[in-house]
Design a protein around this motif. Structure first.
Motif, PDB file in Angstrom:
ATOM      1  N   MET A 127       0.819  -1.339  -0.317  1.00  0.00           N
ATOM      2  CA  MET A 127       0.106  -0.012   0.142  1.00  0.00           C
ATOM      3  C   MET A 127       1.055   1.244  -0.152  1.00  0.00           C
ATOM      4  SD  MET A 127      -2.901   1.091   2.618  1.00  0.00           S
ATOM      5  CE  MET A 127      -4.419  -0.169   2.421  1.00  0.00           C
ATOM      6  N   ASP A 128       0.812   2.070  -0.982  1.00  0.00           N
ATOM      7  CA  ASP A 128       1.883   3.255  -1.142  1.00  0.00           C
ATOM      8  C   ASP A 128       1.496   4.303  -0.255  1.00  0.00           C
ATOM      9  OD1 ASP A 128       2.138   2.759  -4.796  1.00  0.00           O
ATOM     10  OD2 ASP A 128       3.106   1.939  -3.186  1.00  0.00           O
ATOM     11  N   ASP A 129       0.098   4.649   0.149  1.00  0.00           N
ATOM     12  CA  ASP A 129      -0.411   5.760   0.903  1.00  0.00           C
ATOM     13  C   ASP A 129      -0.616   5.157   2.475  1.00  0.00           C
ATOM     14  OD1 ASP A 129      -2.416   4.147   0.367  1.00  0.00           O
ATOM     15  OD2 ASP A 129      -3.918   5.716   0.030  1.00  0.00           O
ATOM     16  N   ALA A 130       0.216   4.019   3.007  1.00  0.00           N
ATOM     17  CA  ALA A 130       0.151   3.495   4.243  1.00  0.00           C
ATOM     18  C   ALA A 130       0.771   4.642   4.960  1.00  0.00           C
ATOM     19  CB  ALA A 130       0.678   2.486   4.262  1.00  0.00           C
ATOM     20  N   VAL A 131       0.129   4.795   6.164  1.00  0.00           N
ATOM     21  CA  VAL A 131       0.690   5.625   7.528  1.00  0.00           C
ATOM     22  C   VAL A 131       1.837   4.941   8.034  1.00  0.00           C
ATOM     23  CG1 VAL A 131       0.214   6.706   9.693  1.00  0.00           C
ATOM     24  CG2 VAL A 131      -1.653   6.685   7.772  1.00  0.00           C
ATOM     25  N   LYS A 132       2.873   5.840   8.198  1.00  0.00           N
ATOM     26  CA  LYS A 132       4.177   5.248   8.723  1.00  0.00           C
ATOM     27  C   LYS A 132       4.012   5.652  10.198  1.00  0.00           C
ATOM     28  CE  LYS A 132       6.053   3.860   4.561  1.00  0.00           C
ATOM     29  NZ  LYS A 132       5.713   2.633   4.452  1.00  0.00           N
ATOM     30  N   PHE A 133       4.078   4.338  11.166  1.00  0.00           N
ATOM     31  CA  PHE A 133       4.311   4.765  12.623  1.00  0.00           C
ATOM     32  C   PHE A 133       5.737   4.484  13.103  1.00  0.00           C
ATOM     33  CE2 PHE A 133      -0.035   3.279  11.626  1.00  0.00           C
ATOM     34  CZ  PHE A 133      -0.712   4.480  12.332  1.00  0.00           C
ATOM     35  N   GLN A 134       6.526   5.483  13.842  1.00  0.00           N
ATOM     36  CA  GLN A 134       7.634   4.974  14.126  1.00  0.00           C
ATOM     37  C   GLN A 134       8.139   4.368  15.420  1.00  0.00           C
ATOM     38  OE1 GLN A 134       6.604   8.412  13.464  1.00  0.00           O
ATOM     39  NE2 GLN A 134       7.397   8.253  11.111  1.00  0.00           N
ATOM     40  N   GLN A 135       7.116   4.773  16.380  1.00  0.00           N
ATOM     41  CA  GLN A 135       7.253   4.138  17.906  1.00  0.00           C
ATOM     42  C   GLN A 135       6.668   2.773  17.842  1.00  0.00           C
ATOM     43  OE1 GLN A 135       8.222   6.301  20.411  1.00  0.00           O
ATOM     44  NE2 GLN A 135       8.626   4.360  21.512  1.00  0.00           N
ATOM     45  N   LEU A 136       7.539   1.629  18.322  1.00  0.00           N
ATOM     46  CA  LEU A 136       7.366   0.436  18.645  1.00  0.00           C
ATOM     47  C   LEU A 136       6.838   0.006  20.157  1.00  0.00           C
ATOM     48  CD1 LEU A 136       7.313  -2.572  17.745  1.00  0.00           C
ATOM     49  CD2 LEU A 136       9.649  -2.636  18.152  1.00  0.00           C
ATOM     50  N   VAL A 137       5.838  -0.634  20.251  1.00  0.00           N
ATOM     51  CA  VAL A 137       5.457  -0.884  21.470  1.00  0.00           C
ATOM     52  C   VAL A 137       5.318  -2.439  21.643  1.00  0.00           C
ATOM     53  CG1 VAL A 137       3.456  -0.677  23.267  1.00  0.00           C
ATOM     54  CG2 VAL A 137       4.198   1.382  21.736  1.00  0.00           C
ATOM     55  N   GLN A 138       5.925  -3.128  22.828  1.00  0.00           N
ATOM     56  CA  GLN A 138       5.789  -4.581  22.623  1.00  0.00           C
ATOM     57  C   GLN A 138       5.166  -4.879  24.040  1.00  0.00           C
ATOM     58  OE1 GLN A 138       9.876  -5.205  21.731  1.00  0.00           O
ATOM     59  NE2 GLN A 138       9.204  -6.513  19.917  1.00  0.00           N
ATOM     60  N   PHE A 139       4.313  -5.813  24.169  1.00  0.00           N
ATOM     61  CA  PHE A 139       4.038  -6.354  25.598  1.00  0.00           C
ATOM     62  C   PHE A 139       3.728  -7.862  25.504  1.00  0.00           C
ATOM     63  CE2 PHE A 139       0.315  -4.898  23.123  1.00  0.00           C
ATOM     64  CZ  PHE A 139      -0.599  -5.579  23.087  1.00  0.00           C
ATOM     65  N   ARG A 140       3.590  -8.528  26.391  1.00  0.00           N
ATOM     66  CA  ARG A 140       3.367 -10.085  26.568  1.00  0.00           C
ATOM     67  C   ARG A 140       2.007 -10.123  27.067  1.00  0.00           C
ATOM     68  NH1 ARG A 140       8.063 -12.923  26.695  1.00  0.00           N
ATOM     69  NH2 ARG A 140       9.898 -11.738  27.012  1.00  0.00           N
ATOM     70  N   VAL A 141       1.540 -11.371  26.508  1.00  0.00           N
ATOM     71  CA  VAL A 141      -0.089 -11.617  26.668  1.00  0.00           C
ATOM     72  C   VAL A 141      -0.215 -13.201  27.192  1.00  0.00           C
ATOM     73  CG1 VAL A 141      -1.018  -9.829  24.925  1.00  0.00           C
ATOM     74  CG2 VAL A 141      -0.562 -12.238  24.386  1.00  0.00           C
ATOM     75  N   PRO A 142      -1.272 -13.536  27.829  1.00  0.00           N
ATOM     76  CA  PRO A 142      -1.511 -14.740  28.036  1.00  0.00           C
ATOM     77  C   PRO A 142      -1.788 -15.618  27.011  1.00  0.00           C
ATOM     78  CG  PRO A 142      -3.258 -13.369  29.336  1.00  0.00           C
ATOM     79  CD  PRO A 142      -2.219 -12.449  28.109  1.00  0.00           C
ATOM     80  N   ALA A 143      -1.562 -16.995  27.235  1.00  0.00           N
ATOM     81  CA  ALA A 143      -1.561 -17.950  26.195  1.00  0.00           C
ATOM     82  C   ALA A 143      -2.865 -17.855  25.384  1.00  0.00           C
ATOM     83  CB  ALA A 143      -1.375 -19.295  26.595  1.00  0.00           C
ATOM     84  N   GLY A 144      -2.859 -17.740  24.283  1.00  0.00           N
ATOM     85  CA  GLY A 144      -4.372 -17.698  23.369  1.00  0.00           C
ATOM     86  C   GLY A 144      -4.688 -16.476  23.126  1.00  0.00           C
ATOM     87  N   LEU A 145      -4.399 -15.479  23.713  1.00  0.00           N
ATOM     88  CA  LEU A 145      -4.746 -14.030  23.461  1.00  0.00           C
ATOM     89  C   LEU A 145      -4.499 -13.540  21.937  1.00  0.00           C
ATOM     90  CD1 LEU A 145      -6.327 -11.480  23.928  1.00  0.00           C
ATOM     91  CD2 LEU A 145      -4.474 -10.824  25.510  1.00  0.00           C
ATOM     92  N   SER A 146      -2.912 -13.894  21.581  1.00  0.00           N
ATOM     93  CA  SER A 146      -2.519 -13.549  20.406  1.00  0.00           C
ATOM     94  C   SER A 146      -3.412 -14.130  19.086  1.00  0.00           C
ATOM     95  CB  SER A 146      -1.071 -14.055  20.031  1.00  0.00           C
ATOM     96  OG  SER A 146      -0.641 -13.484  18.908  1.00  0.00           O
ATOM     97  N   GLU A 147      -3.662 -15.145  19.343  1.00  0.00           N
ATOM     98  CA  GLU A 147      -4.604 -15.981  18.270  1.00  0.00           C
ATOM     99  C   GLU A 147      -6.026 -15.364  18.253  1.00  0.00           C
ATOM    100  OE1 GLU A 147      -2.519 -17.664  20.512  1.00  0.00           O
ATOM    101  OE2 GLU A 147      -1.300 -18.702  19.258  1.00  0.00           O
ATOM    102  N   ALA A 148      -6.552 -14.907  19.598  1.00  0.00           N
ATOM    103  CA  ALA A 148      -7.812 -14.301  19.471  1.00  0.00           C
ATOM    104  C   ALA A 148      -7.844 -12.914  18.757  1.00  0.00           C
ATOM    105  CB  ALA A 148      -8.294 -14.202  20.823  1.00  0.00           C
ATOM    106  N   ILE A 149      -6.692 -12.369  19.018  1.00  0.00           N
ATOM    107  CA  ILE A 149      -6.676 -10.980  18.155  1.00  0.00           C
ATOM    108  C   ILE A 149      -6.554 -11.370  16.695  1.00  0.00           C
ATOM    109  CG2 ILE A 149      -4.797  -8.901  17.990  1.00  0.00           C
ATOM    110  CD1 ILE A 149      -4.157  -9.152  21.074  1.00  0.00           C
ATOM    111  N   ASP A 150      -5.589 -12.224  16.342  1.00  0.00           N
ATOM    112  CA  ASP A 150      -5.674 -12.443  15.041  1.00  0.00           C
ATOM    113  C   ASP A 150      -6.879 -12.773  14.410  1.00  0.00           C
ATOM    114  OD1 ASP A 150      -2.730 -12.305  14.465  1.00  0.00           O
ATOM    115  OD2 ASP A 150      -2.511 -14.337  15.152  1.00  0.00           O
TER     116      ASP A 150
END
Length: 60
Positions: free
Chosen positions: A1-24
């Motif tokens: 996507m050529d007009d995609a917004v660029k975000f510079q700040q990275l935020v990382q965090f841990r989640v309980p098992a299964g939450l990543s798949e639920a977000i997906d």
């Protein structure tokens, strides 16, 4: 996507098992990337908590 917004700040965090798949799964249902889904969810929660994200530098 050529007009995609660029975000510079990275935020990382841990989640309980299964939450990543639920977000997906939720992101797929909304035809969004996982990052966009989480970004919009956090913005919605901040708004509900009375934080005006528009006043923050670089906010959505």
């Amino acid at each position: 996507m050529d007009d995609a917004v660029k975000f510079q700040q990275l935020v990382q965090f841990r989640v309980p098992a299964g939450l990543s798949e639920a977000i997906d799964a939720a992101a797929r249902r909304k035809c969004q990337s996982k990052s966009e889904y989480v970004r919009q969810s956090v913005i919605g929660r901040l708004d509900a908590d009375g934080v005006d994200v528009r006043k923050c530098a670089g906010a959505a």
